[in-house]
Design a protein around this motif. Structure first.
Motif, PDB file in Angstrom:
ATOM      1  N   ARG A  29       0.821  -1.216   0.000  1.00 33.29           N
ATOM      2  CA  ARG A  29       0.000   0.000   0.000  1.00 33.29           C
ATOM      3  C   ARG A  29       0.855   1.266   0.000  1.00 33.29           C
ATOM      4  O   ARG A  29       0.472   2.295   0.540  1.00 33.29           O
ATOM      5  CB  ARG A  29      -0.938   0.020   1.219  1.00 33.29           C
ATOM      6  CG  ARG A  29      -1.845  -1.176   1.361  1.00 33.29           C
ATOM      7  CD  ARG A  29      -2.725  -1.398   0.139  1.00 33.29           C
ATOM      8  NE  ARG A  29      -3.575  -0.256  -0.168  1.00 33.29           N
ATOM      9  CZ  ARG A  29      -4.380  -0.207  -1.222  1.00 33.29           C
ATOM     10  NH1 ARG A  29      -4.420  -1.204  -2.088  1.00 33.29           N
ATOM     11  NH2 ARG A  29      -5.141   0.851  -1.437  1.00 33.29           N
ATOM     12  N   THR A  30       2.023   1.200  -0.635  1.00 39.86           N
ATOM     13  CA  THR A  30       2.934   2.351  -0.682  1.00 39.86           C
ATOM     14  C   THR A  30       3.112   2.826  -2.118  1.00 39.86           C
ATOM     15  O   THR A  30       3.245   2.017  -3.038  1.00 39.86           O
ATOM     16  CB  THR A  30       4.314   1.980  -0.099  1.00 39.86           C
ATOM     17  OG1 THR A  30       4.171   1.672   1.287  1.00 39.86           O
ATOM     18  CG2 THR A  30       5.293   3.140  -0.250  1.00 39.86           C
ATOM     19  N   ILE A  31       3.103   4.154  -2.293  1.00 43.71           N
ATOM     20  CA  ILE A  31       3.368   4.775  -3.591  1.00 43.71           C
ATOM     21  C   ILE A  31       4.516   5.765  -3.429  1.00 43.71           C
ATOM     22  O   ILE A  31       4.514   6.586  -2.504  1.00 43.71           O
ATOM     23  CB  ILE A  31       2.121   5.492  -4.137  1.00 43.71           C
ATOM     24  CG1 ILE A  31       1.054   4.460  -4.526  1.00 43.71           C
ATOM     25  CG2 ILE A  31       2.473   6.363  -5.350  1.00 43.71           C
ATOM     26  CD1 ILE A  31      -0.237   5.065  -5.030  1.00 43.71           C
ATOM     27  N   TRP A  32       5.484   5.671  -4.330  1.00 42.06           N
ATOM     28  CA  TRP A  32       6.628   6.590  -4.337  1.00 42.06           C
ATOM     29  C   TRP A  32       6.445   7.594  -5.476  1.00 42.06           C
ATOM     30  O   TRP A  32       6.228   7.205  -6.632  1.00 42.06           O
ATOM     31  CB  TRP A  32       7.933   5.826  -4.564  1.00 42.06           C
ATOM     32  CG  TRP A  32       8.318   4.919  -3.436  1.00 42.06           C
ATOM     33  CD1 TRP A  32       7.900   3.636  -3.230  1.00 42.06           C
ATOM     34  CD2 TRP A  32       9.200   5.240  -2.355  1.00 42.06           C
ATOM     35  NE1 TRP A  32       8.470   3.137  -2.080  1.00 42.06           N
ATOM     36  CE2 TRP A  32       9.276   4.092  -1.522  1.00 42.06           C
ATOM     37  CE3 TRP A  32       9.938   6.366  -2.004  1.00 42.06           C
ATOM     38  CZ2 TRP A  32      10.054   4.045  -0.370  1.00 42.06           C
ATOM     39  CZ3 TRP A  32      10.722   6.335  -0.861  1.00 42.06           C
ATOM     40  CH2 TRP A  32      10.773   5.190  -0.060  1.00 42.06           C
ATOM     41  N   LEU A  33       6.549   8.884  -5.150  1.00 46.85           N
ATOM     42  CA  LEU A  33       6.498   9.951  -6.146  1.00 46.85           C
ATOM     43  C   LEU A  33       7.817  10.723  -6.071  1.00 46.85           C
ATOM     44  O   LEU A  33       8.032  11.520  -5.157  1.00 46.85           O
ATOM     45  CB  LEU A  33       5.310  10.884  -5.888  1.00 46.85           C
ATOM     46  CG  LEU A  33       3.918  10.236  -5.856  1.00 46.85           C
ATOM     47  CD1 LEU A  33       2.857  11.284  -5.534  1.00 46.85           C
ATOM     48  CD2 LEU A  33       3.602   9.537  -7.171  1.00 46.85           C
ATOM     49  N   LEU A  34       8.708  10.443  -7.003  1.00 41.02           N
ATOM     50  CA  LEU A  34      10.025  11.075  -7.030  1.00 41.02           C
ATOM     51  C   LEU A  34      10.021  12.218  -8.031  1.00 41.02           C
ATOM     52  O   LEU A  34       9.434  12.102  -9.109  1.00 41.02           O
ATOM     53  CB  LEU A  34      11.093  10.047  -7.418  1.00 41.02           C
ATOM     54  CG  LEU A  34      11.050   8.681  -6.710  1.00 41.02           C
ATOM     55  CD1 LEU A  34      12.159   7.778  -7.226  1.00 41.02           C
ATOM     56  CD2 LEU A  34      11.141   8.854  -5.204  1.00 41.02           C
ATOM     57  N   CYS A  35      10.673  13.317  -7.680  1.00 40.03           N
ATOM     58  CA  CYS A  35      10.691  14.502  -8.551  1.00 40.03           C
ATOM     59  C   CYS A  35      12.126  14.875  -8.909  1.00 40.03           C
ATOM     60  O   CYS A  35      13.014  14.839  -8.045  1.00 40.03           O
ATOM     61  CB  CYS A  35      10.022  15.689  -7.858  1.00 40.03           C
ATOM     62  SG  CYS A  35       8.325  15.377  -7.322  1.00 40.03           S
ATOM     63  N   ALA A  36      12.340  15.236 -10.165  1.00 39.10           N
ATOM     64  CA  ALA A  36      13.673  15.641 -10.623  1.00 39.10           C
ATOM     65  C   ALA A  36      13.517  16.519 -11.865  1.00 39.10           C
ATOM     66  O   ALA A  36      12.486  16.457 -12.549  1.00 39.10           O
ATOM     67  CB  ALA A  36      14.517  14.414 -10.948  1.00 39.10           C
ATOM     68  N   PRO A  37      14.531  17.334 -12.179  1.00 41.58           N
ATOM     69  CA  PRO A  37      14.436  18.177 -13.379  1.00 41.58           C
ATOM     70  C   PRO A  37      14.282  17.362 -14.660  1.00 41.58           C
ATOM     71  O   PRO A  37      13.555  17.744 -15.569  1.00 41.58           O
ATOM     72  CB  PRO A  37      15.757  18.954 -13.366  1.00 41.58           C
ATOM     73  CG  PRO A  37      16.174  18.964 -11.930  1.00 41.58           C
ATOM     74  CD  PRO A  37      15.723  17.656 -11.372  1.00 41.58           C
ATOM     75  N   SER A  38      14.993  16.238 -14.751  1.00 42.18           N
ATOM     76  CA  SER A  38      14.872  15.373 -15.924  1.00 42.18           C
ATOM     77  C   SER A  38      15.260  13.960 -15.536  1.00 42.18           C
ATOM     78  O   SER A  38      15.904  13.741 -14.495  1.00 42.18           O
ATOM     79  CB  SER A  38      15.784  15.865 -17.061  1.00 42.18           C
ATOM     80  OG  SER A  38      17.143  15.605 -16.747  1.00 42.18           O
ATOM     81  N   ALA A  39      14.880  12.998 -16.367  1.00 44.02           N
ATOM     82  CA  ALA A  39      15.236  11.606 -16.081  1.00 44.02           C
ATOM     83  C   ALA A  39      16.748  11.413 -16.104  1.00 44.02           C
ATOM     84  O   ALA A  39      17.283  10.557 -15.389  1.00 44.02           O
ATOM     85  CB  ALA A  39      14.563  10.690 -17.113  1.00 44.02           C
ATOM     86  N   GLN A  40      17.450  12.221 -16.904  1.00 43.48           N
ATOM     87  CA  GLN A  40      18.904  12.099 -16.998  1.00 43.48           C
ATOM     88  C   GLN A  40      19.609  12.548 -15.722  1.00 43.48           C
ATOM     89  O   GLN A  40      20.782  12.236 -15.510  1.00 43.48           O
ATOM     90  CB  GLN A  40      19.424  12.913 -18.191  1.00 43.48           C
ATOM     91  CG  GLN A  40      19.118  12.303 -19.553  1.00 43.48           C
ATOM     92  CD  GLN A  40      17.644  12.287 -19.886  1.00 43.48           C
ATOM     93  OE1 GLN A  40      16.941  13.278 -19.613  1.00 43.48           O
ATOM     94  NE2 GLN A  40      17.162  11.197 -20.451  1.00 43.48           N
ATOM     95  N   ASP A  41      18.900  13.299 -14.868  1.00 37.95           N
ATOM     96  CA  ASP A  41      19.491  13.739 -13.597  1.00 37.95           C
ATOM     97  C   ASP A  41      19.420  12.662 -12.525  1.00 37.95           C
ATOM     98  O   ASP A  41      19.923  12.850 -11.418  1.00 37.95           O
ATOM     99  CB  ASP A  41      18.769  14.992 -13.085  1.00 37.95           C
ATOM    100  CG  ASP A  41      19.047  16.205 -13.947  1.00 37.95           C
ATOM    101  OD1 ASP A  41      20.222  16.435 -14.261  1.00 37.95           O
ATOM    102  OD2 ASP A  41      18.096  16.907 -14.314  1.00 37.95           O
ATOM    103  N   VAL A  42      18.792  11.544 -12.836  1.00 40.57           N
ATOM    104  CA  VAL A  42      18.592  10.460 -11.875  1.00 40.57           C
ATOM    105  C   VAL A  42      19.357   9.235 -12.362  1.00 40.57           C
ATOM    106  O   VAL A  42      19.472   8.984 -13.561  1.00 40.57           O
ATOM    107  CB  VAL A  42      17.081  10.126 -11.751  1.00 40.57           C
ATOM    108  CG1 VAL A  42      16.849   9.003 -10.759  1.00 40.57           C
ATOM    109  CG2 VAL A  42      16.319  11.378 -11.322  1.00 40.57           C
ATOM    110  N   LEU A  43      19.880   8.452 -11.425  1.00 37.92           N
ATOM    111  CA  LEU A  43      20.649   7.262 -11.795  1.00 37.92           C
ATOM    112  C   LEU A  43      19.793   6.304 -12.638  1.00 37.92           C
ATOM    113  O   LEU A  43      18.594   6.151 -12.385  1.00 37.92           O
ATOM    114  CB  LEU A  43      21.132   6.541 -10.539  1.00 37.92           C
ATOM    115  CG  LEU A  43      22.225   7.248  -9.727  1.00 37.92           C
ATOM    116  CD1 LEU A  43      22.490   6.489  -8.437  1.00 37.92           C
ATOM    117  CD2 LEU A  43      23.508   7.343 -10.545  1.00 37.92           C
TER     118      LEU A  43
END
Length: 383
Positions: free
Chosen positions: A139-153
Motif C-alpha cells: 500500500r505504498t506509492i513513491w512519487l520522485l521529482c527531478a528536473p529530468s530523467a537524466q538527472d537520476v541514476l
C-alpha cells in the motif's frame, strides 16, 4: 476548487493522473518519476496526485476535504514529503523513509512518499531506495521529482514510470497570477515573460519589486560590460545582492516558524518561552541551520541570475535569426541594447557566451567560489 486547478499548463499529464486516481487501482503504478524543468510545478503535481489518491472525493470537490487540505499542507499522517535545504539528501533520512514505507497507512488508502529533489541524492543514498522502488510495499506509492530523467541514476529510472512536464506558456502563467494572486494583467504579463515559464519566479517578480529591480539592474549591467573592471564590480554587486536576498528570505521564514511554534504551544507573540520549551524553540531557528539555508538559497538566487543572463543571448539569437515575430523576446524593455549587441556579435559569439554561462553553472554546482565564477563569466561576456 479541484486539486488540479493550481497546476499550470500541464493539461495532458493532469488528465492522465486524474483518470488513474479515479479508476481501478490495479492499473496504478506504485513508483513514479515526475520530471520537469525548474518552475514547471513537478512538486505541486506530486502533491495534487497524492491528494487525489488519498481523498474520498479524489480532490474534485469545490470545497476541499480535510484529507485534501492535509495532503497539500504536508500534514497528512500517511503522506510524507521530503525536501531539503541542504545540497544533498542524507542517507539516514532515506533509511528512515524505507522503514516508514513498510508500514500500512493509518487512515488513507495509501502510504505515499514524495521526494522533491531525488536528483540531490548521492549514489550510495539512492542505492538504499532501489529495492523499495522496484518492489514497493503493498500500500505504498513513491512519487520522485527531478528536473529530468537524466538527472537520476539509471537504476532508479528503470524502476519507475516517468512523467514529463513541459514549460508552461507565458499566457498560462499570466492567467494563473491574475486568478490566484490577484495580480493586475500588465504586471502578471511582464512577470510571466521574464520568468520564462517558471511559476515560482513569476510569482516572486509579481510580488517583490526589489527582486525585479535587482534583475533589471543585472541585465543592464551585462549589456553595458566593456572592460574587466566593470566585470569585477558587477560580480561583487550580484553576489552581495544574492546573499542579501537569501538572508532576508531565511530570516522572514525563521520568524514565521517561531510564531507558529508559539501558536501551537499556546503562547502569545511577546510571552516568555517556558524553560521546558526553550530547547525546542531555539531549535526552530538554530544558527547552523539558518546559515545552511542562506547558503542554499544564495545558490538558488545565483542560479536564477544565470537564467536571466542566458535570456540576453537567447534574445540576441532570436534577433540574429529573424525569429522575433514567432517566439518573441524575453527582455523587451532592453530591446534596443540587445539589437545593438546582436550586430556586434556574430552567431558563433552568441553561442560561445551561452557556453560560458553553462560553464559557470557547472562550476557553481561543483561548489566553486561564487565571486570568482561570476568574475570569470562576466569577463567572458565582454563584447
Amino acid at each position: 476548487m479541484s486539486v488540479w486547478d493550481d497546476i499550470v499548463g500541464q493539461e495532458p499529464v493532469v488528465k492522465q493522473l486524474r483518470t488513474l486516481a479515479e479508476g481501478d487501482e490495479s492499473e496504478l503504478a506504485q513508483s513514479w518519476l515526475i520530471c520537469g524543468p525548474p518552475g514547471s510545478g513537478r512538486s505541486n503535481m506530486a502533491k495534487a496526485f497524492a491528494a487525489a489518491l488519498e481523498s474520498p472525493d479524489h480532490g474534485l470537490s469545490d470545497e476541499p476535504t480535510k484529507t485534501t487540505k492535509q495532503v497539500l499542507a504536508g500534514t497528512h499522517p500517511d503522506v510524507r514529503i521530503v525536501s531539503t535545504d541542504k545540497v544533498t539528501i542524507g542517507i539516514d533520512e532515506v533509511r528512515e523513509l524505507v522503514a516508514t514505507c513498510e508500514q500500512m497507512p493509518s487512515t488513507a488508502p495509501w502510504r505515499i512518499i514524495i521526494i522533491e529533489d531525488v536528483d540531490r541524492m548521492l549514489e550510495r543514498t539512492t542505492n538504499v531506495l532501489l529495492k523499495q522502488i522496484e518492489e514497493p510495499s503493498p500500500r505504498t506509492i513513491w512519487l520522485l521529482c527531478a528536473p529530468s530523467a537524466q538527472d537520476v541514476l539509471p537504476t532508479i529510472r528503470s524502476r519507475t514510470r516517468i512523467l514529463n512536464l513541459g514549460v508552461p506558456s507565458n499566457e498560462a502563467v499570466q492567467k494563473f497570477l491574475e486568478r490566484n494572486d490577484g495580480i493586475d494583467s500588465r504586471t502578471a504579463a511582464r512577470a510571466a515573460r521574464l520568468a520564462e515559464g517558471h511559476i515560482g519566479v513569476a510569482r516572486m517578480y509579481a510580488r517583490d519589486s526589489q527582486v525585479l529591480a535587482d534583475r533589471d539592474e543585472l541585465i543592464v549591467g551585462v549589456l553595458n560590460l566593456r572592460k574587466a573592471s566593470q566585470a569585477v564590480l558587477l560580480a561583487d554587486s550580484l553576489n552581495a545582492s544574492a546573499k542579501a536576498q537569501a538572508e532576508s528570505a531565511v530570516n522572514e521564514q525563521a520568524k514565521k516558524d517561531q510564531l507558529e511554534f508559539r501558536r501551537v504551544n499556546g503562547l502569545k507573540p511577546d510571552e516568555r518561552i517556558p524553560a521546558d520549551l526553550r530547547g525546542a524553540y531555539n531549535a526552530v531557528a538554530k544558527k547552523a541551520d539558518l546559515k545552511r539555508r542562506v547558503t542554499r538559497l544564495t545558490r538558488d538566487v545565483l542560479d536564477r541570475a544565470l537564467n536571466s543572463i542566458a535570456s540576453i543571448y537567447r534574445d540576441v539569437s532570436v534577433l540574429q535569426n529573424d525569429a522575433e515575430d514567432s517566439v518573441g523576446l524575453v527582455n523587451l524593455e532592453n530591446r534596443t541594447a540587445i539589437a545593438e549587441l546582436s550586430v556586434q556579435l556574430d552567431r558563433e559569439g552568441a553561442v560561445q557566451r551561452m557556453d560560458a554561462i553553462a560553464t559557470a553553472r557547472r562550476r557553481l554546482a561543483g561548489n566553486g567560489n561564487a565571486l570568482l565564477v561570476f568574475e570569470a563569466l562576466f569577463c567572458a561576456l565582454i563584447a
